[in-house]
Design a protein around this motif. Structure first.
Motif, PDB file in Angstrom:
ATOM      1  N   PRO A   2      16.384  -6.239  -6.423  1.00 46.52           N
ATOM      2  CA  PRO A   2      16.651  -6.133  -5.097  1.00 46.52           C
ATOM      3  C   PRO A   2      15.885  -7.171  -4.404  1.00 46.52           C
ATOM      4  O   PRO A   2      14.734  -7.369  -4.801  1.00 46.52           O
ATOM      5  CB  PRO A   2      16.217  -4.783  -4.737  1.00 46.52           C
ATOM      6  N   ALA A   4      13.901  -7.947  -0.697  1.00 42.54           N
ATOM      7  CA  ALA A   4      13.345  -7.720   0.874  1.00 42.54           C
ATOM      8  C   ALA A   4      12.751  -8.723   1.582  1.00 42.54           C
ATOM      9  O   ALA A   4      12.292  -9.337   0.943  1.00 42.54           O
ATOM     10  CB  ALA A   4      12.528  -6.163   0.461  1.00 42.54           C
ATOM     11  N   VAL A   6      10.036  -9.215   4.413  1.00 41.25           N
ATOM     12  CA  VAL A   6       8.912  -8.717   4.853  1.00 41.25           C
ATOM     13  C   VAL A   6       8.614  -9.887   5.924  1.00 41.25           C
ATOM     14  O   VAL A   6       8.459 -10.921   6.006  1.00 41.25           O
ATOM     15  CB  VAL A   6       7.855  -8.263   3.849  1.00 41.25           C
ATOM     16  N   ALA A  55       6.150  -5.435   0.991  1.00 41.27           N
ATOM     17  CA  ALA A  55       7.736  -4.593   0.447  1.00 41.27           C
ATOM     18  C   ALA A  55       7.648  -3.336   0.121  1.00 41.27           C
ATOM     19  O   ALA A  55       8.412  -2.600   0.550  1.00 41.27           O
ATOM     20  CB  ALA A  55       8.347  -5.915  -0.284  1.00 41.27           C
ATOM     21  N   ALA A  56       6.529  -3.011  -0.595  1.00 44.30           N
ATOM     22  CA  ALA A  56       6.581  -1.670  -1.257  1.00 44.30           C
ATOM     23  C   ALA A  56       6.370  -0.477   0.222  1.00 44.30           C
ATOM     24  O   ALA A  56       6.938   0.534  -0.191  1.00 44.30           O
ATOM     25  CB  ALA A  56       5.481  -1.660  -2.297  1.00 44.30           C
ATOM     26  N   GLU A  57       5.361  -0.922   0.871  1.00 48.43           N
ATOM     27  CA  GLU A  57       5.303  -0.071   1.884  1.00 48.43           C
ATOM     28  C   GLU A  57       6.370   0.165   2.834  1.00 48.43           C
ATOM     29  O   GLU A  57       6.638   1.346   3.183  1.00 48.43           O
ATOM     30  CB  GLU A  57       4.149  -0.599   2.925  1.00 48.43           C
ATOM     31  N   ASN A  58       7.046  -1.024   2.897  1.00 52.04           N
ATOM     32  CA  ASN A  58       8.538  -0.966   3.823  1.00 52.04           C
ATOM     33  C   ASN A  58       9.591   0.008   3.225  1.00 52.04           C
ATOM     34  O   ASN A  58      10.298   0.649   3.775  1.00 52.04           O
ATOM     35  CB  ASN A  58       9.027  -2.334   3.883  1.00 52.04           C
ATOM     36  N   TYR A  59       9.704  -0.131   1.689  1.00 58.80           N
ATOM     37  CA  TYR A  59      10.532   0.490   1.177  1.00 58.80           C
ATOM     38  C   TYR A  59      10.121   1.960   1.079  1.00 58.80           C
ATOM     39  O   TYR A  59      11.169   2.835   1.224  1.00 58.80           O
ATOM     40  CB  TYR A  59      10.618   0.100  -0.567  1.00 58.80           C
ATOM     41  N   ARG A  60       8.987   2.462   0.893  1.00 59.77           N
ATOM     42  CA  ARG A  60       8.476   3.885   1.033  1.00 59.77           C
ATOM     43  C   ARG A  60       8.854   4.428   2.494  1.00 59.77           C
ATOM     44  O   ARG A  60       9.185   5.588   2.549  1.00 59.77           O
ATOM     45  CB  ARG A  60       7.237   3.853   0.795  1.00 59.77           C
ATOM     46  N   GLN A  62      11.318   3.767   4.376  1.00 60.94           N
ATOM     47  CA  GLN A  62      12.512   3.656   4.383  1.00 60.94           C
ATOM     48  C   GLN A  62      13.282   4.666   3.561  1.00 60.94           C
ATOM     49  O   GLN A  62      14.381   5.067   3.817  1.00 60.94           O
ATOM     50  CB  GLN A  62      13.324   2.314   4.486  1.00 60.94           C
ATOM     51  N   SER A  63      12.593   5.223   2.515  1.00 65.21           N
ATOM     52  CA  SER A  63      13.241   5.959   1.593  1.00 65.21           C
ATOM     53  C   SER A  63      13.454   7.537   2.191  1.00 65.21           C
ATOM     54  O   SER A  63      12.803   8.039   3.020  1.00 65.21           O
ATOM     55  CB  SER A  63      12.322   6.232   0.454  1.00 65.21           C
TER      56      SER A  63
END
Length: 69
Positions: A2, A4, A6, A55-60, A62-63
């Protein structure tokens, strides 16, 4: 894999060790040297790590999967 998007703001100026952000942390285009904690690394590596963390922070954020408490 994927992809993303940022916000790239300050990703090349933020220290990956202490979080200090300063334009002067980039004395040269290829060098990162934190004025606060003294951490030194190639600027591209610092920028890419900051982008990956963002990107990991944004993913978490939105999870929809509940976290285990």
């Amino acid at each position: 894999m994927p992809v993303a998007s940022v916000d790239p703001a300050n990703t090349s100026r933020r220290c990956i060790r202490c979080g200090h952000i300063d334009k002067k942390n980039r004395p040269r285009q290829d060098r990162f040297a934190c004025l606060d904690c003294g951490f030194v690394e190639h600027a591209d590596i610092v920028g890419s790590i900051n982008i990956a963390h963002r990107a990991a922070e944004n993913y978490r954020a939105q999870s929809t999967v509940p976290s285990a408490a």
